[in-house]
Design a protein around this motif. Structure first.
Motif, PDB file in Angstrom:
ATOM      1  N   THR A 160       0.826  -1.208   0.000  1.00 39.42           N
ATOM      2  CA  THR A 160       0.000   0.000   0.000  1.00 39.42           C
ATOM      3  C   THR A 160       0.861   1.258   0.000  1.00 39.42           C
ATOM      4  N   THR A 161       1.908   1.255   0.824  1.00 32.16           N
ATOM      5  CA  THR A 161       2.783   2.418   0.923  1.00 32.16           C
ATOM      6  C   THR A 161       3.475   2.707  -0.398  1.00 32.16           C
ATOM      7  N   ASP A 162       4.110   1.681  -0.967  1.00 31.46           N
ATOM      8  CA  ASP A 162       4.809   1.894  -2.243  1.00 31.46           C
ATOM      9  C   ASP A 162       3.835   2.147  -3.380  1.00 31.46           C
ATOM     10  N   GLY A 163       2.623   1.582  -3.289  1.00 31.62           N
ATOM     11  CA  GLY A 163       1.620   1.845  -4.318  1.00 31.62           C
ATOM     12  C   GLY A 163       1.222   3.308  -4.348  1.00 31.62           C
ATOM     13  N   LYS A 164       1.029   3.905  -3.179  1.00 31.39           N
ATOM     14  CA  LYS A 164       0.693   5.325  -3.112  1.00 31.39           C
ATOM     15  C   LYS A 164       1.837   6.184  -3.650  1.00 31.39           C
ATOM     16  N   THR A 165       3.054   5.824  -3.275  1.00 27.67           N
ATOM     17  CA  THR A 165       4.212   6.577  -3.759  1.00 27.67           C
ATOM     18  C   THR A 165       4.321   6.483  -5.273  1.00 27.67           C
ATOM     19  N   LEU A 166       4.052   5.298  -5.819  1.00 26.63           N
ATOM     20  CA  LEU A 166       4.112   5.106  -7.267  1.00 26.63           C
ATOM     21  C   LEU A 166       3.062   5.953  -7.990  1.00 26.63           C
ATOM     22  N   LEU A 167       1.854   6.022  -7.434  1.00 28.51           N
ATOM     23  CA  LEU A 167       0.808   6.841  -8.040  1.00 28.51           C
ATOM     24  C   LEU A 167       1.224   8.313  -8.109  1.00 28.51           C
ATOM     25  N   VAL A 168       1.830   8.798  -7.026  1.00 29.96           N
ATOM     26  CA  VAL A 168       2.283  10.186  -7.005  1.00 29.96           C
ATOM     27  C   VAL A 168       3.386  10.399  -8.037  1.00 29.96           C
ATOM     28  N   ALA A 169       4.325   9.446  -8.115  1.00 28.30           N
ATOM     29  CA  ALA A 169       5.417   9.558  -9.088  1.00 28.30           C
ATOM     30  C   ALA A 169       4.884   9.573 -10.516  1.00 28.30           C
ATOM     31  N   LEU A 170       3.881   8.760 -10.796  1.00 26.84           N
ATOM     32  CA  LEU A 170       3.273   8.740 -12.126  1.00 26.84           C
ATOM     33  C   LEU A 170       2.564  10.057 -12.431  1.00 26.84           C
ATOM     34  N   ALA A 171       1.905  10.633 -11.429  1.00 24.95           N
ATOM     35  CA  ALA A 171       1.230  11.923 -11.621  1.00 24.95           C
ATOM     36  C   ALA A 171       2.248  13.015 -11.933  1.00 24.95           C
ATOM     37  N   ILE A 172       3.380  12.974 -11.253  1.00 22.98           N
ATOM     38  CA  ILE A 172       4.435  13.962 -11.514  1.00 22.98           C
ATOM     39  C   ILE A 172       4.973  13.804 -12.930  1.00 22.98           C
ATOM     40  N   GLU A 173       5.179  12.561 -13.360  1.00 18.52           N
ATOM     41  CA  GLU A 173       5.666  12.304 -14.711  1.00 18.52           C
ATOM     42  C   GLU A 173       4.648  12.760 -15.754  1.00 18.52           C
ATOM     43  N   GLU A 174       3.363  12.525 -15.479  1.00 19.86           N
ATOM     44  CA  GLU A 174       2.318  12.979 -16.399  1.00 19.86           C
ATOM     45  C   GLU A 174       2.327  14.504 -16.519  1.00 19.86           C
ATOM     46  N   TYR A 175       2.483  15.179 -15.376  1.00 23.74           N
ATOM     47  CA  TYR A 175       2.538  16.640 -15.374  1.00 23.74           C
ATOM     48  C   TYR A 175       3.728  17.127 -16.199  1.00 23.74           C
ATOM     49  N   ALA A 176       4.890  16.478 -16.021  1.00 20.84           N
ATOM     50  CA  ALA A 176       6.108  16.895 -16.736  1.00 20.84           C
ATOM     51  C   ALA A 176       5.968  16.675 -18.239  1.00 20.84           C
ATOM     52  N   GLU A 177       5.416  15.529 -18.637  1.00 21.97           N
ATOM     53  CA  GLU A 177       5.267  15.238 -20.060  1.00 21.97           C
ATOM     54  C   GLU A 177       4.263  16.182 -20.723  1.00 21.97           C
ATOM     55  N   ALA A 178       3.187  16.516 -20.025  1.00 21.68           N
ATOM     56  CA  ALA A 178       2.176  17.398 -20.597  1.00 21.68           C
ATOM     57  C   ALA A 178       2.725  18.794 -20.863  1.00 21.68           C
ATOM     58  N   ARG A 179       3.737  19.200 -20.096  1.00 21.93           N
ATOM     59  CA  ARG A 179       4.300  20.547 -20.252  1.00 21.93           C
ATOM     60  C   ARG A 179       5.703  20.521 -20.838  1.00 21.93           C
ATOM     61  N   ASN A 180       6.163  19.319 -21.196  1.00 22.63           N
ATOM     62  CA  ASN A 180       7.472  19.149 -21.840  1.00 22.63           C
ATOM     63  C   ASN A 180       8.591  19.755 -20.990  1.00 22.63           C
ATOM     64  N   ILE A 181       8.599  19.409 -19.711  1.00 19.22           N
ATOM     65  CA  ILE A 181       9.630  19.898 -18.795  1.00 19.22           C
ATOM     66  C   ILE A 181      10.255  18.721 -18.059  1.00 19.22           C
ATOM     67  N   GLU A 182      11.409  18.964 -17.446  1.00 15.74           N
ATOM     68  CA  GLU A 182      12.083  17.948 -16.647  1.00 15.74           C
ATOM     69  C   GLU A 182      11.860  18.244 -15.166  1.00 15.74           C
ATOM     70  N   ILE A 183      11.449  17.234 -14.417  1.00 15.16           N
ATOM     71  CA  ILE A 183      11.269  17.364 -12.974  1.00 15.16           C
ATOM     72  C   ILE A 183      12.102  16.284 -12.289  1.00 15.16           C
ATOM     73  N   TYR A 184      13.063  16.709 -11.493  1.00 20.12           N
ATOM     74  CA  TYR A 184      13.928  15.755 -10.798  1.00 20.12           C
ATOM     75  C   TYR A 184      13.168  15.193  -9.598  1.00 20.12           C
ATOM     76  N   THR A 185      12.953  13.867  -9.621  1.00 18.60           N
ATOM     77  CA  THR A 185      12.105  13.226  -8.609  1.00 18.60           C
ATOM     78  C   THR A 185      12.900  12.215  -7.791  1.00 18.60           C
ATOM     79  N   ILE A 186      12.713  12.280  -6.487  1.00 13.21           N
ATOM     80  CA  ILE A 186      13.322  11.322  -5.548  1.00 13.21           C
ATOM     81  C   ILE A 186      12.191  10.639  -4.797  1.00 13.21           C
ATOM     82  N   ALA A 187      12.209   9.316  -4.749  1.00 10.39           N
ATOM     83  CA  ALA A 187      11.123   8.573  -4.104  1.00 10.39           C
ATOM     84  C   ALA A 187      11.667   7.687  -2.989  1.00 10.39           C
ATOM     85  N   GLU A 188      10.981   7.716  -1.857  1.00  8.22           N
ATOM     86  CA  GLU A 188      11.301   6.805  -0.757  1.00  8.22           C
ATOM     87  C   GLU A 188      10.495   5.522  -0.962  1.00  8.22           C
ATOM     88  N   ILE A 189      11.200   4.390  -1.006  1.00  5.51           N
ATOM     89  CA  ILE A 189      10.571   3.097  -1.283  1.00  5.51           C
ATOM     90  C   ILE A 189      10.791   2.177  -0.083  1.00  5.51           C
TER      91      ILE A 189
END
Length: 340
Positions: free
Chosen positions: A192-221
């Motif tokens: 559950t914990t890593d699943g929530k983190t993964l959803l957030v990471a995917l949302a960040i990637e979607e945001y970056a791709e939609a605006r064609n920008i780079e976002i440096y992301t660090i995830a605690e797993i």
């Protein structure tokens, strides 16, 4: 008069400001008309009006005739009342701003900030460490579901909401962030914990791709086996939340005192610390850097995450290298301020 003041409080702020400005300017012309000798210009009259309604009262100008005095008495009551209402609205606006900020309702307009997602005790320690570092001037922005900001600091900003919501990410100005750290939630199972983190990471990637920008992301797993899934979300760095504890415990059992050594390196509260420095243009090899830093009281230990440079001292320092040294804060500041 009190009834007028009560109605003034209910008036729209912009309309009240316009009315007040017109009243004060008109009063300047009225006192100039009533006593042209004492107030030879409307500007002098305006000066007297403002010193009167703000209760400063320098006494350099004052009405001398009965009509002027009567108007002055009217100005004391009505004019000072108006300025009091305006000051009250300013205080209310400031209080409203603070309440909105504490509740996470305000957008963050800055840039180059550290965006943290998820609040816990470990996150609090991270925030305290960042804000206590004199060399870090970046703001810290938090996204979470808490009712109020869990931390109060002039460089700390709270956004309340769902971090997978594009609007919430926009409120945190994620596109201008220095980096984004997604922290694991507490008191939940690993999946559950890593699943929530993964959803957030995917949302960040979607945001970056939609605006064609780079976002440096660090995830605690939490679970190491889940890393491969996060790679699809293009997470730049992974931190295993349970990884350091068994290693530190093993080292402490085998080598007494080793855990304190590690804590000294990761905390700014101790004398020696690990710092990142830019290579000096005069350094051609790692040996050049090592010897130059050694003479100044710093130990070169790594280039990025490569700890093997001690065995490759004659290798050339490649462009874009990120050198890490161990030294105290005073030495580090000298290395930053003095050409090496």
């Amino acid at each position: 008069m009190f009834e007028l003041m009560k109605r003034a409080v209910k008036i729209n702020t912009a309309k009240l400001l316009i009315f007040t400005a017109i009243f004060y300017v008109l009063s300047a012309f009225i006192i100039h008309y009533l006593e042209p000798e004492e107030f030879p210009t409307p500007f002098i009259g305006f000066w007297w009006v403002m010193t009167t309604v703000t209760t400063i009262g320098y006494g350099d100008y004052a009405p001398r005739t009965v009509p002027g005095m009567l108007y002055g008495m009217f100005l004391y009551l009505f004019g000072i009342g108006l300025i009091g209402v305006i000051l009250g609205k300013i205080v209310d606006a400031y209080s409203y701003f603070r309440r909105m900020k504490m509740r996470g309702k305000l957008d963050y307009k800055g840039n180059n900030h550290f965006l943290l997602i998820g609040w816990s005790k470990s996150v609090q320690k991270t925030v305290e460490e960042i804000l206590a570092n004199k060399d870090i001037e970046n703001d810290v922005v938090l996204i979470d579901h808490l009712k109020e900001s869990p931390f109060v600091h002039e460089r700390f900003h709270y956004i309340r909401g769902n971090p997978t919501d594009m609007d919430i990410l926009q409120k945190a100005n994620i596109g201008k962030a220095n980096s984004v750290s997604v922290f694991a939630s507490e008191n939940e199972d690993e999946v559950t914990t890593d699943g929530k983190t993964l959803l957030v990471a995917l949302a960040i990637e979607e945001y970056a791709e939609a605006r064609n920008i780079e976002i440096y992301t660090i995830a605690e797993i939490v679970h190491e086996a889940h890393i491969r899934m996060f790679q699809y979300a293009k997470v730049d760095e992974f931190v295993l939340s349970t990884e350091s504890f068994p290693h530190l415990m093993t080292k402490a059992l085998l080598h007494h005192g080793s855990s304190r050594l590690f804590m000294n390196l990761i905390s700014h509260a101790h004398g020696e610390h690990m710092w990142e420095i830019n290579p000096d243009p005069s350094w051609k090899t790692y040996e050049d850097a090592f010897e130059s830093l050694r003479r100044q009281g710093a130990n070169l230990i790594a280039d990025g995450n490569d700890l093997s440079i001690i065995r490759r001292m004659h290798d050339a320092i490649p462009p874009g290298s990120r050198l890490y040294v161990i030294c105290d804060e005073e030495t580090y500041r000298k290395l930053k301020l003095t050409p090496l």
